[in-house]
Design a protein around this motif. Structure first.
Motif, short mmCIF file in Angstrom:
data_model
loop_
_atom_site.label_atom_id
_atom_site.label_comp_id
_atom_site.label_asym_id
_atom_site.label_seq_id
_atom_site.Cartn_x
_atom_site.Cartn_y
_atom_site.Cartn_z
N GLN A 292 36.43 39.29 36.03
CA GLN A 292 35.37 39.17 37.03
C GLN A 292 34.47 40.39 36.93
OE1 GLN A 292 34.30 37.09 39.38
NE2 GLN A 292 34.05 38.08 41.34
N HIS A 293 33.16 40.18 36.80
CA HIS A 293 32.19 41.28 36.76
C HIS A 293 31.78 41.65 38.17
CE1 HIS A 293 31.12 41.13 32.40
NE2 HIS A 293 31.63 39.91 32.53
N VAL A 294 31.73 42.95 38.43
CA VAL A 294 31.18 43.50 39.67
C VAL A 294 30.11 44.49 39.24
CG1 VAL A 294 31.67 44.74 41.82
CG2 VAL A 294 33.42 43.24 40.82
N GLY B 264 28.74 52.00 36.97
CA GLY B 264 29.70 51.47 37.92
C GLY B 264 30.06 50.02 37.69
N HIS B 265 29.57 49.41 36.63
CA HIS B 265 29.87 48.01 36.30
C HIS B 265 31.36 47.88 36.02
CE1 HIS B 265 28.80 44.40 33.43
NE2 HIS B 265 29.85 44.13 34.19
N LEU B 266 32.07 47.26 36.96
CA LEU B 266 33.52 47.10 36.86
C LEU B 266 33.89 45.68 36.43
CD1 LEU B 266 34.87 48.88 40.07
CD2 LEU B 266 35.22 49.58 37.71
N LEU B 267 35.04 45.58 35.79
CA LEU B 267 35.66 44.30 35.47
C LEU B 267 37.00 44.26 36.19
CD1 LEU B 267 35.03 44.35 31.61
CD2 LEU B 267 33.62 43.25 33.37
N ILE B 268 37.27 43.15 36.86
CA ILE B 268 38.57 42.95 37.50
C ILE B 268 39.32 41.97 36.59
CG2 ILE B 268 39.79 42.32 39.60
CD1 ILE B 268 37.70 44.63 39.93
N CYS B 269 40.43 42.43 36.03
CA CYS B 269 41.17 41.67 35.01
C CYS B 269 42.60 41.42 35.45
CB CYS B 269 41.24 42.46 33.70
SG CYS B 269 39.67 42.93 33.02
N PRO B 270 43.09 40.21 35.26
CA PRO B 270 44.53 40.01 35.45
C PRO B 270 45.28 40.68 34.29
CG PRO B 270 43.49 37.96 34.75
CD PRO B 270 42.40 38.97 34.90
N VAL C 87 46.51 42.46 38.93
CA VAL C 87 45.19 42.71 38.34
C VAL C 87 44.91 44.20 38.33
CG1 VAL C 87 44.30 40.47 39.15
CG2 VAL C 87 43.84 42.54 40.49
N TYR C 88 43.88 44.57 37.56
CA TYR C 88 43.43 45.96 37.55
C TYR C 88 41.91 45.99 37.43
CZ TYR C 88 43.07 45.51 32.43
OH TYR C 88 42.74 45.12 31.16
N ALA C 89 41.31 47.14 37.78
CA ALA C 89 39.86 47.34 37.69
C ALA C 89 39.57 48.33 36.58
CB ALA C 89 39.31 47.85 39.02
N ILE C 90 38.66 47.96 35.69
CA ILE C 90 38.31 48.79 34.53
C ILE C 90 36.80 48.79 34.37
CG2 ILE C 90 38.58 46.82 32.95
CD1 ILE C 90 39.69 48.81 30.85
N ALA D 20 41.57 51.43 38.91
CA ALA D 20 42.67 51.16 39.84
C ALA D 20 43.57 50.07 39.27
CB ALA D 20 42.12 50.73 41.20
N ARG D 21 44.83 50.11 39.67
CA ARG D 21 45.83 49.12 39.25
C ARG D 21 46.43 48.45 40.47
NH1 ARG D 21 48.31 50.15 33.90
NH2 ARG D 21 47.20 51.88 32.92
#
Length: 168
Positions: free
Chosen positions: A126-128, A62-68, A50-53, A45-46
């Motif tokens: 940020q790790h999720v 499903g380990h996501l990173l939230i990045c600016p 920030v975006y989620a990758i 998602a964008r």
């Protein structure tokens, strides 16, 4: 000839490019990823700031990173808008992963600096990490091998669909 150490070996030469940095595009992978189609870089998602990758080397599916989008290393350097959207995306990531795969819990966190464990210290993320009971079984503990039950492309498709589905 030396005595064997009793460990099995799972050969992963494809990771050498990651370890050495060769094969990586010049610059920052978190700055580069948004310039390409979402499916190619596993962007889920964008947002505006920030975006989620998906993490390319996930602890769990499903380990996501939230990045600016902005290249910034330290949490204290984020603007108020970036901080708010990073928090909102973290919350949305948890809701999305729960809807898609029903984890029992989460690890959330940031590793600030190389000494704190950041693999890419120059760009905050940020790790999720979704967690399930028993996800740390004998394979990583004794076998020193992590099994992944879903390909990154399939995980990305699942989470991108769940991200855009309104919560009940």
């Amino acid at each position: 000839m030396t005595e064997p150490d009793g460990l099995e070996r799972l050969w992963t030469p494809h990771r050498m490019a990651y370890v050495t940095g060769s094969g990586q595009p010049p610059g920052c992978p978190f700055c580069d990823a948004p310039a390409h189609p979402d499916e190619d870089n596993h962007i889920v998602a964008r947002g505006t700031t920030v975006y989620a990758i998906l993490n390319l080397y996930p602890y769990n599916p499903g380990h996501l990173l939230i990045c600016p989008y902005r290249h910034v290393a330290d949490y204290t350097e984020l603007t108020d808008e970036e901080t708010a959207e990073l928090a909102a995306f973290t919350r949305k990531a948890m809701v999305t992963i729960r809807a898609a795969s029903s984890p029992h819990g989460f690890n959330l966190g940031m590793n600030q600096g190389a000494v704190a464990g950041a693999g890419i210290a120059a760009h905050l993320h940020q790790h999720v990490v979704p967690r399930w009971g028993g996800d740390s079984n004998f394979m990583p503990v004794i076998g020193r091998t992590k099994t992944m039950v879903m390909l990154l492309s399939d995980t990305r498709d699942l989470l991108a669909k769940a991200w855009s589905t309104p919560a009940p």
